[in-house]
Design a protein around this motif. Sequence first.
Motif, short mmCIF file in Angstrom:
data_model
loop_
_atom_site.label_atom_id
_atom_site.label_comp_id
_atom_site.label_asym_id
_atom_site.label_seq_id
_atom_site.Cartn_x
_atom_site.Cartn_y
_atom_site.Cartn_z
N ILE A 44 47.77 24.38 80.20
CA ILE A 44 46.50 25.05 79.77
C ILE A 44 46.16 24.74 78.36
N ASP A 45 47.22 24.88 77.62
CA ASP A 45 46.82 24.68 76.15
C ASP A 45 46.33 23.37 75.94
N GLY A 46 46.72 22.41 76.60
CA GLY A 46 46.35 21.07 76.43
C GLY A 46 44.69 21.05 76.72
N PHE A 47 44.28 21.73 77.77
CA PHE A 47 42.67 21.59 77.75
C PHE A 47 42.16 22.37 76.90
N ILE A 48 42.68 23.53 76.45
CA ILE A 48 41.91 24.21 75.35
C ILE A 48 41.98 23.51 73.91
N ARG A 49 43.12 22.72 73.69
CA ARG A 49 43.02 21.96 72.67
C ARG A 49 42.01 20.71 72.68
N LYS A 50 41.90 20.06 73.86
CA LYS A 50 41.05 19.10 74.18
C LYS A 50 39.63 19.29 73.85
N GLU A 51 39.40 20.49 74.39
CA GLU A 51 37.89 21.26 74.36
C GLU A 51 37.57 21.47 72.91
N LEU A 52 38.39 22.09 72.16
CA LEU A 52 38.18 22.61 70.92
C LEU A 52 38.06 21.50 69.70
N ASP A 53 39.18 20.38 70.03
CA ASP A 53 39.26 19.20 69.13
C ASP A 53 37.85 18.23 69.38
N ALA A 54 37.30 18.35 70.36
CA ALA A 54 36.07 17.54 70.85
C ALA A 54 34.79 18.23 70.36
N THR A 55 35.01 19.68 70.06
CA THR A 55 33.82 20.38 69.35
C THR A 55 34.13 20.50 67.99
N GLY A 56 34.70 19.64 67.27
CA GLY A 56 35.08 19.69 65.90
C GLY A 56 35.61 20.80 65.33
N HIS A 57 36.56 21.46 66.03
CA HIS A 57 37.54 22.41 65.48
C HIS A 57 38.75 21.79 65.00
N ASP A 58 39.34 22.33 64.06
CA ASP A 58 40.53 21.71 63.41
C ASP A 58 41.79 22.91 63.97
N ILE A 151 52.72 37.93 72.96
CA ILE A 151 51.72 37.23 73.61
C ILE A 151 51.26 35.78 73.25
N HIS A 152 51.27 34.92 74.22
CA HIS A 152 51.03 33.50 73.87
C HIS A 152 49.68 33.30 74.00
N PHE A 153 48.96 33.16 72.45
CA PHE A 153 47.58 33.30 72.32
C PHE A 153 46.90 32.21 71.60
N PHE A 154 45.90 32.11 72.09
CA PHE A 154 44.71 31.08 71.40
C PHE A 154 43.65 31.66 70.59
N GLU A 155 43.56 31.49 69.34
CA GLU A 155 42.26 32.11 68.54
C GLU A 155 41.77 30.99 67.76
N SER A 156 40.25 31.12 68.04
CA SER A 156 39.44 30.12 67.01
C SER A 156 38.67 31.00 66.05
N HIS A 157 38.51 30.75 64.96
CA HIS A 157 37.97 31.39 64.08
C HIS A 157 36.91 30.58 63.29
N THR A 158 35.64 31.07 63.17
CA THR A 158 34.60 30.03 62.36
C THR A 158 33.76 30.71 61.49
N CYS A 159 33.37 30.15 60.48
CA CYS A 159 32.41 30.73 59.53
C CYS A 159 31.24 29.74 59.20
N HIS A 160 29.96 30.67 59.32
CA HIS A 160 28.73 29.67 59.29
C HIS A 160 27.91 30.25 58.02
N VAL A 161 26.89 29.48 57.85
CA VAL A 161 25.76 29.75 56.68
C VAL A 161 24.91 31.01 57.15
N SER A 162 24.60 31.23 58.63
CA SER A 162 23.83 32.41 58.88
C SER A 162 24.05 32.70 60.21
N GLU A 163 23.63 33.93 60.71
CA GLU A 163 23.68 34.40 61.95
C GLU A 163 23.04 33.38 62.94
#
Length: 466
Positions: A44-58, A151-163
């Motif tokens: 399951i983590d593998g799918f999460i990594r694949k999708e997050l990596d493909a959308t420019g997350h590190d 809890i085994h947990f996935f979390e993504s955090h993003t910062c942006h210029v605007s709402e």
Amino acid sequence: MEKEDNFGDWYLDIVEKANLSDKRYPVKGMNVWTPYGWKAMSNIDGFIRKELDATGHDEVCFPLMIPETEFKKEKEHIKGFDSEVYWVTHAGLNELDVKLVLRPTSETAMYPMFALWVRSHHDLPLKVYQIVNTFRYETKQTRAFMRVREIHFFESHTCHVSEEDAQRQIAEDVDILSKIARSLCLPYFLSVRTDWDKFPGAYYTIGIDTVMPNGRTLQIGSIHQYRTNFSEPYEITYEDENGEHKHVHQTTYGMSERLLGAVIGMHSDDKGLIMPPDIAPFQTVVIPIVSKDNRQQVTEAARALAAELSVCGIRTKLDDRDARPGSKYYDWEIKGVPLRLEIGGRDIENGVVTFARRDTGEKGTISLKSVAPGAELLLSMISASLREKAEMSHMSKMEEIDSPDRISEGKILKFGWCGCEECGHKFEDTYGLKILGTPYLPERYEGRCMICGKDADRTVLAARTM
Ligand code: ZN
């Protein structure tokens, strides 16, 4: 134990029999991941990594401990987590000057660092994620994968210029979710949580819920829009093109081992687990059917078959234990291997292998000449049929009502709501159901609030929760 009659006990029984997790560890709510359970979760983590990596997350990895001084900077956040965090007060024999908290989630660990990392608009968007363990002191009854304290947990955090840019991120998160859920054959629905139920510190929260066969919903994740609620206290600012300093807009997206719990609850039956092929630790199990005079020939053919399937990228287990085929079938049924392949003397003569589907029990043969494509086709049919069955079960539990007299057990109810908190609480207290929120995709509604009778321009979803 029957799934239909007593879902809660059935679920715990299945987790134990399939040996997905060992709850005998001497800290309540902190279970041991067994090899089989960990393989499924890692897929399951593998799918999460694949999708997050493909959308420019590190991917990053932050420390487990957070100083109290950082943890307390956002006032709503600390209020929300105060009663469920674990504190570290000593290092060796020394009492710490500043207590440390074990992360319940990582906003307060990451954001002091984001304040150092983000300087100019060139640094944005910043998109990172991590897959780590978090700690929350659950006071309700614990249940493997669904309610635990570590809890085994996935979390993504993003910062942006605007709402607006942060909103685009949320749309991307919703899209990522649809891809991950497809692999898990898991239907879900999205609702914007009420103000009294949103994540502590969030501007708004989208809850991701799925519904278990007993009609109770299970929250499997959430997406949050923070606006500048955290960037202000943590002073995460950037310099824009005109040299002005502004606060970043932030979002987060979290999911956990509940995804595995949801898969187990959704697809399994009274015989045991049914693993969706994409996440199954073993997609096929090969069982040699030997007799006294062909043991060597059949064992060799089974070995060759398993090797061929593995080479073709199908996760395959060869079960050549010295045991009766019947007891092997039983073991792999409990573990939910989607496709069983049997090979015996007669199969070899006919140039075939016999298959049995775990989901439907259907049996047949595949030609040995094209065994890998044949197995792949069957696995994709199993995925499609699990998806369809889960979707049907999900749809059958959605019900729109216009009067409390029509509240029925085991349904997700949708009805008109004026939006006021008082009506929400009154409904929850009177009927013992939880208000999940308003549907994420806005729907036109003209009607009355089912609770107070005033004009309502929105609907709300409510259900019993796991
Ligand atoms: Zn009302």
